[in-house]
Scaffold this motif. Structure first.
Motif, PDB file in Angstrom:
ATOM      1  N   TRP A  41       0.839  -1.198   0.000  1.00 17.76           N
ATOM      2  CA  TRP A  41       0.000   0.000   0.000  1.00 17.76           C
ATOM      3  C   TRP A  41       0.871   1.244   0.000  1.00 17.76           C
ATOM      4  CZ3 TRP A  41      -1.032   3.625   4.186  1.00 17.76           C
ATOM      5  CH2 TRP A  41      -1.995   4.590   3.854  1.00 17.76           C
TER       6      TRP A  41
ATOM      7  N   GLN B 236     -13.686  -6.644  -1.410  1.00 16.99           N
ATOM      8  CA  GLN B 236     -12.772  -7.479  -2.182  1.00 16.99           C
ATOM      9  C   GLN B 236     -11.338  -6.988  -2.077  1.00 16.99           C
ATOM     10  OE1 GLN B 236     -13.715 -10.402  -3.964  1.00 16.99           O
ATOM     11  NE2 GLN B 236     -11.488 -10.631  -3.830  1.00 16.99           N
ATOM     12  N   GLU B 237     -11.147  -5.679  -2.115  1.00 16.31           N
ATOM     13  CA  GLU B 237      -9.805  -5.108  -1.992  1.00 16.31           C
ATOM     14  C   GLU B 237      -9.205  -5.428  -0.632  1.00 16.31           C
ATOM     15  OE1 GLU B 237     -10.058  -1.027  -4.607  1.00 16.31           O
ATOM     16  OE2 GLU B 237     -11.174  -1.102  -2.716  1.00 16.31           O
TER      17      GLU B 237
ATOM     18  N   PRO C  67      -6.813   1.326   4.636  1.00 15.66           N
ATOM     19  CA  PRO C  67      -5.682   0.400   4.668  1.00 15.66           C
ATOM     20  C   PRO C  67      -4.888   0.470   5.970  1.00 15.66           C
ATOM     21  CG  PRO C  67      -5.778   1.529   2.561  1.00 15.66           C
ATOM     22  CD  PRO C  67      -6.778   2.206   3.454  1.00 15.66           C
TER      23      PRO C  67
ATOM     24  N   PRO D  48     -16.609   0.813   3.338  1.00 10.55           N
ATOM     25  CA  PRO D  48     -15.186   0.677   3.064  1.00 10.55           C
ATOM     26  C   PRO D  48     -14.323   0.858   4.319  1.00 10.55           C
ATOM     27  CG  PRO D  48     -15.997   2.794   2.294  1.00 10.55           C
ATOM     28  CD  PRO D  48     -17.193   2.027   2.727  1.00 10.55           C
TER      29      PRO D  48
ATOM     30  N   LEU E 108     -10.824   1.035   1.213  1.00  9.84           N
ATOM     31  CA  LEU E 108     -10.851  -0.286   0.594  1.00  9.84           C
ATOM     32  C   LEU E 108     -12.253  -0.864   0.693  1.00  9.84           C
ATOM     33  CD1 LEU E 108      -7.656  -1.810   2.269  1.00  9.84           C
ATOM     34  CD2 LEU E 108      -7.816  -1.043  -0.106  1.00  9.84           C
ATOM     35  N   HIS E 109     -12.741  -1.424  -0.402  1.00  5.76           N
ATOM     36  CA  HIS E 109     -14.006  -2.142  -0.355  1.00  5.76           C
ATOM     37  C   HIS E 109     -13.721  -3.606  -0.024  1.00  5.76           C
ATOM     38  CE1 HIS E 109     -16.570   1.175  -1.628  1.00  5.76           C
ATOM     39  NE2 HIS E 109     -15.548   1.560  -2.385  1.00  5.76           N
TER      40      HIS E 109
ATOM     41  N   ASN F 155      -8.132  -9.122  -0.418  1.00  9.78           N
ATOM     42  CA  ASN F 155      -6.882  -9.383  -1.133  1.00  9.78           C
ATOM     43  C   ASN F 155      -5.677  -8.849  -0.369  1.00  9.78           C
ATOM     44  OD1 ASN F 155      -8.244 -10.631  -3.239  1.00  9.78           O
ATOM     45  ND2 ASN F 155      -8.425  -8.753  -4.447  1.00  9.78           N
ATOM     46  N   LEU F 156      -5.814  -7.654   0.204  1.00  9.75           N
ATOM     47  CA  LEU F 156      -4.714  -7.067   0.958  1.00  9.75           C
ATOM     48  C   LEU F 156      -4.416  -7.892   2.210  1.00  9.75           C
ATOM     49  CD1 LEU F 156      -2.639  -4.880   1.462  1.00  9.75           C
ATOM     50  CD2 LEU F 156      -4.452  -3.440   2.448  1.00  9.75           C
TER      51      LEU F 156
ATOM     52  N   LYS G 118       4.504  -0.231  -5.214  1.00  6.77           N
ATOM     53  CA  LYS G 118       3.083   0.066  -5.383  1.00  6.77           C
ATOM     54  C   LYS G 118       2.893   1.341  -6.193  1.00  6.77           C
ATOM     55  CE  LYS G 118      -1.260  -0.844  -4.331  1.00  6.77           C
ATOM     56  NZ  LYS G 118      -1.938  -2.086  -4.760  1.00  6.77           N
TER      57      LYS G 118
ATOM     58  N   SER H 180      -1.923   6.368  -2.452  1.00  6.18           N
ATOM     59  CA  SER H 180      -3.022   5.670  -3.111  1.00  6.18           C
ATOM     60  C   SER H 180      -4.363   6.009  -2.460  1.00  6.18           C
ATOM     61  CB  SER H 180      -2.794   4.155  -3.059  1.00  6.18           C
ATOM     62  OG  SER H 180      -1.555   3.808  -3.647  1.00  6.18           O
TER      63      SER H 180
END
Length: 352
Positions: A43, A54-55, A98, A95, A51-52, A58-59, A342, A47
């Motif tokens: 991250w 799915q994001e 991060p 959301p 984050l939603h 994954n993170l 990133k 950026s």
């Protein structure tokens, strides 16, 4: 429950961050993570800030994969998606940010290991000190500093880790370590890393520790670090395995702080002058040109941090070759490390 303390061990790579992390991890309250590389690789503060679902999944899966399987082993984050979904239920709503996901991950994994204080030991976080202090008011940062010539020697030898005890090291990483080495690149990164930390010299939440002092006076140095953190010192914290060196074979059964790891560049330079010594055989050293380059680029900061330069003349042909090869070597290293970046613009700005 919110974390009351968070620790980050930072500094130029090969400056003793792993050793300090292991020392702190011996404390009954502290759980030391591997190199997570959250900032800059997983991250970027530049950026998006949210984050939603799915994001976030994954993170979190990437963090679990790095922590469980190792940063340099190139595991499969997809195999951790189920655990990441279960873990993310603690964030309650989306959301999510991060930075909050990261602190929750640290708390989750620390509690899972029966400890209360997480410690991230990613060296390159030295370029993100300001972000860490801003995102985590409870965080304290231990910055490691080492003689740039010892760092240069360690980086030069780093590709050999696979053969010195790092048997789980993929050949891809061995090649990356080899291609990353250039005396100008390593010297410039030392300068930017030390400069980045020096900005916070008066910050009460940041302490700088010299690697050489840690080796020479481990009890008092670690005791000072414990006082800075706000924990009790224990002599058992010094009983760490002697592994991870780039110039010596791992000795996992041998515990304690090895004082001979200081000034290796100078020791090996002396060996080079006396090649008939048994201890000089098969030892790779810094050339006069490499030492000259390191001192030339870092002279001002070396003086500031009490590292004394030696009088040395470079090999002119070698110096010309190093200068001319620098742009090409830097470009190749850049492309070999794209998967670790990133945000390219931000990373280059912070590191070079």
């Amino acid at each position: 429950m919110k974390l009351e303390k968070m620790l980050f061990v930072v500094g130029n790579s090969r400056s003793g961050t792993t050793m300090m992390g292991r020392i702190l991890g011996k404390h009954s309250d502290i759980y030391t993570f591997g190199e997570l590389h959250f900032f800059g690789q997983l991250w970027s503060p530049a950026s998006a800030s949210e984050l939603h679902q799915q994001e976030a999944e994954n993170l979190a899966a990437q963090l679990f994969c790095i922590q469980r399987e190792g940063y340099r082993t190139h595991g499969k984050p997809g195999s951790f998606l189920e655990e990441s979904r279960s873990f993310l239920s603690e964030l309650a709503e989306f959301p999510a940010t991060p930075d909050r996901l990261f602190s929750t991950f640290l708390q989750y994994e620390t509690g899972r290991n029966g400890k209360t204080i997480p410690c991230d030991q990613t060296p390159r976080n030295v370029f993100y000190i300001d972000d860490i202090l801003r995102f985590y008011p409870q965080a304290k940062i231990i910055n490691m500093i080492r003689d740039p010539r010892d760092v240069l020697l360690s980086q030069k030898q780093k590709w050999k880790r696979r053969f010195l005890g790092g048997t789980d090291m993929p050949m891809k990483e061995t090649f990356r370590d080899w291609i990353n080495y250039h005396p100008i690149t390593i010297s410039r990164i030392w300068r930017t890393a030390v400069t980045a930390a020096d900005r916070f010299v008066d910050n009460e939440r940041v302490i700088s520790i010299y690697f050489e002092k840690l080796l020479a006076h481990p009890e008092t140095t670690v005791s000072d670090v414990c006082q800075f953190i706000g924990i009790d010192y224990a002599a058992s914290m010094l009983q760490v395995p002697q592994v991870g060196s780039s110039v010596n074979t791992d000795k996992p059964d041998q515990l304690g702080i090895n004082p001979t790891r200081a000034n290796n560049w100078q020791i090996r330079q002396n060996m080079k002058k006396s090649p008939d010594l048994p201890s000089a055989k098969n030892q790779r050293t810094l050339s006069s040109t490499e030492i000259y380059i390191s001192q030339k680029i870092n002279r001002t900061l070396m003086a500031k941090h009490n590292y004394v330069p030696i009088s040395i003349r470079p090999n002119i042909l070698s110096l010309v070759v190093n200068v001319l090869s620098f742009p090409m070597k830097l470009a190749v290293a850049f492309f070999c490390n794209l998967d670790r970046i990133k945000n390219i613009r931000e990373t280059l700005k912070r590191r070079l």
